[in-house]
Scaffold this active site. Structure first.
Site, PDB file in Angstrom:
ATOM      1  CB  SER A  90      -0.969  -0.017   1.397  1.00 56.33           C
ATOM      2  OG  SER A  90      -1.592   1.115   1.380  1.00 56.33           O
ATOM      3  CE1 TYR A 145      -3.677  -2.537   5.112  1.00 55.57           C
ATOM      4  CE2 TYR A 145      -3.122  -0.444   4.513  1.00 55.57           C
ATOM      5  CZ  TYR A 145      -3.512  -1.664   4.159  1.00 55.57           C
ATOM      6  OH  TYR A 145      -3.693  -1.886   2.547  1.00 55.57           O
TER       7      TYR A 145
END
Length: 302
Positions: free
Chosen positions: A175, A188
């Site tokens: 990501s 995350y």
């Protein structure tokens, strides 16, 4: 020996410039893609979201077999049936990548029942969408175990055979938040930063291993149920990516042996800006884009 070292030092900047120019040419002119007709692809988190679209895209691009790993049998079964209807052999296995023993056990089952995995796609991930002080300790551990440590176990399970065969590919769906963290997703962002370091190290470590490569995909916010409720202030300027586009670009990158893929390509600018801009300027950019508050409406996967 000294003369040889001096020559290498003089040639080094020329070599670097050559590789930069070669990469630019490859980016502008489509290079030859490898075929997937002999590949056995295993996708973690393959039952839904990006994983489901990756399975469909690998099948569409001609993969010989597709294997799905995940924790929810209903999703795995549905995706597997859909892939099978397209004419591609597809298998699914229940496996929690956070559980090391389970990964090694299921990897053995896969080898016995399906065959050697030649493309491993580490896609499984979770996000809890809370600040550090509001996060449950077990939830924080869970995200690190799945998003980061799971890659260690799956790669250790399948990479040795790839090295023996001198054929294989390890893929990580990472990501852009690994390089540009936001509040409200600290678990995350941290896990993805660790995951990126893992892939950077692995990619360099495989330079002298013929036939085995790596691809790390760093997409912007993707429109899947995992990030349901996340809001960007200017969606017209920064539209969320569609998972099918991420899947298509990922498979194309694997076929072209691209090591790192940023989606969209404008995310390169973000990385460059971070390398020289002062922190206060970066904070203003975050305020302008609304990334400070984009997780305030986060709901997550239902």
């Amino acid at each position: 020996m000294e003369l040889r070292g001096a020559c290498r030092a003089l040639l080094f900047p020329i070599q670097v410039l050559f590789y930069v120019l070669r990469s630019a040419v490859r980016w502008l002119v489509p290079s030859r893609r490898k075929q997937l007709s002999d590949e056995v692809v295993l996708i973690t988190g393959g039952g839904r979201g990006i994983g489901r679209h990756l399975a469909k895209e690998f099948a569409k691009q001609g993969a010989r077999k597709v294997i799905l790993w995940g924790r929810t049998e209903k999703c795995l079964k549905e995706t597997s049936a859909e892939i099978a209807l397209s004419g591609t052999e597809c298998h699914y296995f229940l496996c929690d990548v956070a559980n090391r023993e389970e990964v090694y056990k299921q990897a053995k089952v896969v080898r016995e029942k399906v065959g050697d995995v030649t493309i491993l796609v580490n896609n499984a991930a979770v996000v809890h969408g809370k600040s550090l002080m509001d996060s449950d300790d077990d939830a924080l551990l869970k995200s690190q175990h799945i998003n980061t440590m799971g890659q260690f176990w799956t790669t250790k399970a399948f990479l040795p055979r790839m090295l023996e065969l001198q054929r294989g590919h390890v893929v990580c769906i990472n990501s852009i938040l690994s390089q540009s963290p936001i509040p409200g997703a600290i678990d995350y962002c941290t896990s993805k930063a660790s995951s990126l370091a893992f892939m950077e190290s692995l990619t360099l470590g495989l330079l002298d291993c013929p036939g085995v490569g790596c691809t790390t995909v760093l997409p912007f916010h993707t429109n899947t149920e995992m990030f349901q409720g996340m809001r960007v202030r200017f969606p017209q300027l920064f539209p969320p990516l569609r998972p099918e586009v991420v899947a298509q670009k990922t498979v194309d990158a694997v076929r072209a042996d691209v090591a790192f893929l940023y989606l969209p390509w404008t995310m390169h600018a973000l990385v460059v800006l971070k390398s020289f801009m002062p922190q206060v300027a970066l904070e203003e950019i975050h305020k302008f884009t609304g990334s400070y508050t984009c997780m305030n409406t986060f709901k997550g996967r239902t």
